[in-house]
Design a protein around this motif. Structure first.
Motif, PDB file in Angstrom:
ATOM      1  N   ALA A  25       5.932   5.227  -2.286  1.00  0.00           N
ATOM      2  CA  ALA A  25       5.552   5.066  -0.716  1.00  0.00           C
ATOM      3  C   ALA A  25       5.989   3.531  -0.726  1.00  0.00           C
ATOM      4  N   ASP A  26       5.627   2.671  -1.549  1.00  0.00           N
ATOM      5  CA  ASP A  26       6.201   1.310  -1.314  1.00  0.00           C
ATOM      6  C   ASP A  26       7.764   1.368  -1.103  1.00  0.00           C
ATOM      7  N   VAL A  27       8.504   1.833  -1.887  1.00  0.00           N
ATOM      8  CA  VAL A  27      10.070   1.947  -2.020  1.00  0.00           C
ATOM      9  C   VAL A  27      10.327   2.215  -0.366  1.00  0.00           C
ATOM     10  N   VAL A  28       9.936   3.552  -0.103  1.00  0.00           N
ATOM     11  CA  VAL A  28      10.159   4.221   1.094  1.00  0.00           C
ATOM     12  C   VAL A  28       9.981   3.390   2.240  1.00  0.00           C
ATOM     13  N   ALA A  29       8.595   2.600   2.319  1.00  0.00           N
ATOM     14  CA  ALA A  29       8.302   1.633   3.411  1.00  0.00           C
ATOM     15  C   ALA A  29       9.059   0.364   3.395  1.00  0.00           C
TER      16      ALA A  29
END
Length: 80
Positions: A41-45
């Motif tokens: 989720a951090d990478v996608v954000a």
């Protein structure tokens, strides 16, 4: 409750162990799938934010030249 005095007897020998154990009442158990979900989720954000910044400020959209963008040449032949 695992606190207390533990005694081990082997071959006539006695050993004791005092255990002081403190339970965390506000702890959350985090397993591997939860950690991997947080990382993904951090990478996608981060990618979404990078694309948004690029779309807003990144490339030239073919703006027409304004009068303030033009450079006036001097009429003197020495400087041409």
């Amino acid at each position: 409750d695992p606190r207390g005095l533990y005694v081990c007897e082997t071959e006539g020998k006695t050993k004791s162990l005092q255990v002081h154990y403190r339970m965390c009442q506000n702890c959350i158990e985090v397993d591997a799938p939860t950690i991997s979900g947080i990382v993904i989720a951090d990478v996608v954000a981060t990618l979404f934010l990078a694309v948004a910044v690029y779309c807003i400020t990144g490339h030239d959209r073919g703006h027409t030249s304004r009068a303030s963008d033009r450079q006036n040449l001097l009429a003197n032949e020495l400087y041409q």
